[in-house]
Scaffold this motif. Structure first.
Motif, PDB file in Angstrom:
ATOM      1  N   VAL A   1       5.349  24.989-122.835  1.00  0.00           N
ATOM      2  CA  VAL A   1       5.696  23.983-123.470  1.00  0.00           C
ATOM      3  C   VAL A   1       4.455  23.353-124.055  1.00  0.00           C
ATOM      4  N   LEU A   2       4.352  23.243-125.276  1.00  0.00           N
ATOM      5  CA  LEU A   2       2.675  22.628-126.513  1.00  0.00           C
ATOM      6  C   LEU A   2       3.695  21.221-125.984  1.00  0.00           C
ATOM      7  N   GLU A   3       2.915  20.153-125.676  1.00  0.00           N
ATOM      8  CA  GLU A   3       2.877  18.656-126.040  1.00  0.00           C
ATOM      9  C   GLU A   3       2.652  18.174-126.745  1.00  0.00           C
ATOM     10  N   VAL A   4       2.524  17.442-127.880  1.00  0.00           N
ATOM     11  CA  VAL A   4       2.039  16.389-128.549  1.00  0.00           C
ATOM     12  C   VAL A   4       2.341  15.240-128.936  1.00  0.00           C
ATOM     13  N   LYS A   5       1.077  14.323-128.171  1.00  0.00           N
ATOM     14  CA  LYS A   5       1.792  13.644-127.375  1.00  0.00           C
ATOM     15  C   LYS A   5       1.607  12.309-128.499  1.00  0.00           C
ATOM     16  N   ASP A   6       2.726  11.912-129.047  1.00  0.00           N
ATOM     17  CA  ASP A   6       2.485  10.810-129.977  1.00  0.00           C
ATOM     18  C   ASP A   6       2.273  11.183-131.232  1.00  0.00           C
TER      19      ASP A   6
ATOM     20  N   GLN B   1      10.256  13.391-131.011  1.00  0.00           N
ATOM     21  CA  GLN B   1      10.061  14.804-131.444  1.00  0.00           C
ATOM     22  C   GLN B   1       8.670  15.113-130.537  1.00  0.00           C
ATOM     23  N   SER B   2       8.373  15.411-129.362  1.00  0.00           N
ATOM     24  CA  SER B   2       6.909  15.612-129.148  1.00  0.00           C
ATOM     25  C   SER B   2       6.679  17.675-127.775  1.00  0.00           C
ATOM     26  N   CYS B   3       8.222  17.765-128.067  1.00  0.00           N
ATOM     27  CA  CYS B   3       7.619  19.125-127.177  1.00  0.00           C
ATOM     28  C   CYS B   3       8.155  20.481-128.143  1.00  0.00           C
TER      29      CYS B   3
ATOM     30  N   THR C   1      -1.236  19.061-124.643  1.00  0.00           N
ATOM     31  CA  THR C   1      -1.238  19.922-123.840  1.00  0.00           C
ATOM     32  C   THR C   1      -0.100  20.689-123.765  1.00  0.00           C
ATOM     33  N   LEU C   2      -1.168  21.974-123.312  1.00  0.00           N
ATOM     34  CA  LEU C   2      -0.011  23.046-122.711  1.00  0.00           C
ATOM     35  C   LEU C   2       0.562  23.411-121.931  1.00  0.00           C
ATOM     36  N   GLY C   3       1.671  23.124-120.808  1.00  0.00           N
ATOM     37  CA  GLY C   3       1.669  23.985-119.544  1.00  0.00           C
ATOM     38  C   GLY C   3       1.728  22.774-118.765  1.00  0.00           C
ATOM     39  N   GLY C   4       1.355  20.896-119.731  1.00  0.00           N
ATOM     40  CA  GLY C   4       0.965  20.407-118.771  1.00  0.00           C
ATOM     41  C   GLY C   4      -0.885  19.803-118.704  1.00  0.00           C
ATOM     42  N   LYS C   5      -1.150  21.229-119.309  1.00  0.00           N
ATOM     43  CA  LYS C   5      -2.775  21.128-119.131  1.00  0.00           C
ATOM     44  C   LYS C   5      -3.664  20.474-120.550  1.00  0.00           C
TER      45      LYS C   5
END
Length: 608
Positions: free
Chosen positions: A420-425, A448-450, A489-493
Motif C-alpha cells: 500500500v502506497l500512502e501519500v499523507k496530506d 484519498q491517500s492510499c 510510505t510504502l508498506g508503512g515504511k
C-alpha cells in the motif's frame, strides 16, 4: 462722511452674510442616517464587478450595462496576488490596470467603492493573498504576525499610490474604502484590525472607511470598529428585514447599507450549478429602496477565474471552486443580460431621482461557434522538467518558491514490492505513475491517500500533484499549503530521497509536439482558423482533467465532474487567421476534439 458710511453699508449687504466664500460641500459624506454627495442625499445603488475576471476590452461595455440597469456605483476588490506575484515586484499593467479601470467607471458616470483587502475572499485563490506569503511554514495570515503586517502594509502603500488621484477629495470616483473583509467571520483580533486600518491611513486612503460582515451579532462585533460605518452581507430575498434588524440592534443612527446582496451563488466542482429566483431577489431590492437603504449587488457580473485563480472552500471537507464565476447574476459569463438584469432593472426604475433616465443597453457583442477542432499532436509533460530540488522528504510547493500549477515528485525505487502506497496530506490532486504506467489518482476532496501498488526496482515512482485552488475562507486558511505535506510510505515504511520539480506552466515554449498520441499526463495541440472573432465557449465534454491554453492564454481548468462542462474563451484571446489551442490532459480520456459553442454548458454535476 455720512455718504461714505451709507455706501459701505450697501456694499456689505450686497456681499451677503460673510463676504468670505461659503465652504464647498464634501463630495461624499455621512450625515446622520444619510449619505450625501455634494451635500445632497444619495442612495448607493452599487454592483460588484472585478477587473481580473473581465478582459479589459470589455470593461466599458459591462459598465454601460450597469448604468442601463439603474446602478450608480461600481464596487471592486483589489487582487494582491496578481499585483505582487513576487515579493516587491508589482504589476498594474494591461488587465491589471486598476487606475484605468476606475477612470473608465468615472467616465461612465459611476461612483466607486474600493475593497483593497489585503484579504478579499471572493472565491479567489487564497482569498487574494499571494502564495509566497506562506513560504515560511509558520507564517499566519490575517493575524498580527509582524511578517504578514509588514507585507500587507507595503502592498497597501503601493495600491494607495495607484489610486491616490482617484479619490473623491481629488475629483475622483472613489467614495468608500473597505477595511479588511468580513473579518468577523474569521477572528476577533482588534490589534490586527487596527494595524490594517492604520496601514490604509498611512497608504493615503482618505475616502469613507467602512466594514462589511454577516449580520450576526458576533460577526458584527468581530469585524467592525466603533467609529466606522458597518454594513451587512446577506442572501437575496426575504433576509433583508432580519439582517437590518440585527444591524439596528448593533448600532443605530447610521446610514443602512447592504455591503453584499448575494444576487446569485458560486459553484464547486462535482456539485450542481447554483441558480436563484430573479423575482425574489428583485423584491429584496424594492424592500431596501422603499426604506432608503443602500446596497451593493454581489455580483452584478461574475466573469471568470482565468488560469489557476479559482479558490476553494472548507466546511470540514475541501471543495474547490470552478473556473467559471458565472454566479447566476445580471450578466452571464460572456456579459449578456439575463432575466435577473431585467427583473432588477424593473425594481430600481421607480426609485430613480427626478429627471434621472436609464440609458439604453449597448449593442450585443458577437458570439461565434467553432466547428470541431481535432487534436493530432502531443507532447510529454516531462519536456517541461528543469533542474529539481532534492530532499529527503517531499517539499511543499511554497518551499520551492512556487505558487500555482503542479509539482512532480520523483523517487527512485530500490526494491520490487506489492504494498500500500500512502501519500499523507495531498494538496490537492495527485496522479501516481511508475515510468509511463499510470497507477492511480488521489483526490483531497474525497480524502484519498492510499493506493495498492506493484512497483519494480530500478524504475522511478512519480507523483504529479496539482494545486486546485487554495482555501479562501475560514480558519483553514492558516494551514493552507500545497503539494505533498506529509510523508510518503510504502508498506508503512517512509520513502526517502525525492527530486521535486516545479511545473508552474507559466511558459509552454519548451514543448516539442509531434504527431501521434503520448501517454497521459500530456499536452495535446491543435490549430484552427477564424475569419471573424467573437466570444465562444469551448466544449470539454469527454475530456478528463487539466488546463486549456488558447494562443498562450491560460483559460482555466477542465474537470469532468461538472457542473462546468465548457470554458469561456473571450474574443480578445482569439485572432483572425490561425489560432492555437493546447490542452493539458491528466487522465486517459478518449476525447480528442473541441468545438466552440455560443452558450455555456452548466450541468448538475456528478455529485462526487
Amino acid at each position: 462722511m455720512k455718504r461714505l458710511l451709507t455706501l459701505l453699508c450697501t456694499l456689505v449687504l450686497a456681499a451677503g452674510p460673510g463676504s468670505a466664500k461659503a465652504p464647498k460641500a464634501a463630495p461624499f459624506a455621512i450625515q446622520g442616517e444619510r449619505f450625501l454627495v455634494d451635500g445632497k442625499p444619495f442612495i448607493v445603488r452599487s454592483g460588484e464587478m472585478h477587473y481580473p475576471r473581465v478582459p479589459r476590452a470589455f470593461w466599458r461595455d459591462r459598465m454601460k450595462k450597469m448604468r442601463a440597469m439603474g446602478l450608480n456605483t461600481l464596487c471592486t476588490y483589489v487582487f494582491w496576488n496578481l499585483h505582487e506575484p513576487e515579493p516587491g515586484r508589482f504589476d498594474f499593467s494591461g488587465d491589471l490596470d486598476l487606475a484605468a479601470y476606475l477612470r473608465t467607471a468615472q467616465e461612465e458616470g459611476l461612483k466607486v467603492i474600493l475593497r483593497p483587502g489585503p484579504y478579499i475572499c471572493t472565491e479567489w485563490e487564497f482569498g487574494g493573498l499571494p502564495g509566497w506569503l506562506v513560504k515560511e511554514a509558520d507564517m499566519k495570515v490575517r493575524t498580527a504576525d509582524p511578517r504578514f503586517l509588514a507585507a500587507a502594509a507595503k502592498y497597501l502603500k503601493r495600491v494607495g499610490q495607484e489610486v491616490d488621484a482617484l479619490q473623491a477629495d481629488r475629483g475622483g470616483p472613489i467614495v468608500m474604502v473597505q477595511v479588511e473583509n468580513e473579518y468577523g467571520s474569521f477572528g476577533k483580533d482588534m490589534a490586527y484590525k487596527q494595524a490594517i486600518r492604520q496601514a490604509m491611513v498611512d497608504a493615503g486612503f482618505r475616502a469613507q472607511f467602512y466594514t462589511s460582515d454577516g449580520p450576526g451579532q458576533d460577526m458584527l462585533a468581530g469585524g467592525t470598529f466603533p467609529d466606522l460605518l458597518p454594513t451587512v452581507n446577506f442572501g437575496a430575498g426575504p433576509e433583508c428585514a432580519e439582517a437590518f434588524a440585527e444591524l439596528d440592534k448593533f448600532r443605530k443612527g447610521i446610514p443602512k447599507m447592504c455591503g453584499e446582496y448575494w444576487a446569485g451563488w458560486f459553484d464547486h466542482y462535482g456539485k450542481a450549478h447554483h441558480t436563484t429566483d430573479p423575482k425574489e431577489g428583485a423584491e429584496g431590492v424594492t424592500w431596501m429602496l422603499q426604506r432608503g437603504i443602500s446596497f451593493n449587488l454581489y455580483m452584478f457580473h461574475g466573469g471568470t477565474n482565468f488560469g489557476f485563480m479559482n479558490g476553494a472552500n472548507w466546511t470540514g471537507r475541501y471543495a474547490p471552486d470552478t473556473t467559471s464565476y458565472d454566479y447566476d447574476v445580471m450578466l452571464d459569463e460572456a456579459g449578456r443580460p439575463t432575466p435577473k438584469f431585467f427583473a432588477y432593472r424593473e425594481a430600481i426604475q421607480p426609485f430613480l431621482a427626478k429627471g434621472e433616465k436609464l440609458p439604453e443597453l449597448p449593442a450585443p457583442q458577437p458570439l461565434i461557434e467553432i466547428p470541431a477542432i481535432r487534436f493530432t499532436e502531443s507532447a510529454a509533460l516531462s519536456q517541461l522538467l528543469k533542474a529539481p530540488v532534492h530532499a529527503e522528504a517531499p517539499l511543499a510547493m511554497e518551499a520551492l518558491g512556487q505558487s500555482y500549477g503542479y509539482v512532480l515528485y520523483r523517487h527512485a525505487v530500490s526494491e520490487t514490492s506489492r504494498e500500500v502506497l500512502e501519500v499523507k496530506d495531498v494538496r490537492d490532486y495527485a496522479v501516481v505513475l511508475q515510468g509511463a504506467r499510470r497507477i492511480g489518482s488521489l483526490d483531497r476532496r474525497l480524502r484519498q491517500s492510499c493506493l495498492d501498488v506493484d512497483v519494480k526496482a530500478g524504475e522511478t515512482l512519480d507523483i504529479l500533484v496539482e494545486n486546485t485552488g487554495r482555501i479562501n475562507f475560514d480558519k483553514a486558511m492558516l494551514e493552507e499549503r500545497k503539494g505533498i505535506l506529509g510523508a510518503v510510505t510504502l508498506g508503512g515504511k517512509a520513502l526517502k530521497g525525492w527530486d521535486c520539480y516545479s511545473l508552474p506552466l507559466s511558459d509552454l515554449s519548451g514543448l516539442r509536439f509531434q504527431a501521434g498520441e503520448v501517454t497521459a499526463p500530456a499536452f495535446h495541440r491543435a490549430t484552427f482558423d477564424l475569419t471573424n472573432v467573437g466570444d465562444t465557449f469551448l466544449d470539454l465534454r469527454g475530456w478528463g482533467k487539466g488546463q486549456v491554453f488558447v494562443n498562450g492564454r491560460n483559460l482555466g481548468r477542465h474537470w469532468n465532474l461538472g457542473p462546468m462542462d465548457t470554458l469561456y474563451c473571450p474574443a480578445t484571446y482569439l485572432q483572425a487567421g490561425r489560432n492555437e489551442v493546447i490542452v493539458l490532459e491528466l487522465e486517459p480520456a478518449s476525447q480528442r476534439e473541441i468545438r466552440g459553442l455560443k452558450n455555456p454548458v452548466l450541468s448538475q454535476g456528478l455529485g462526487r
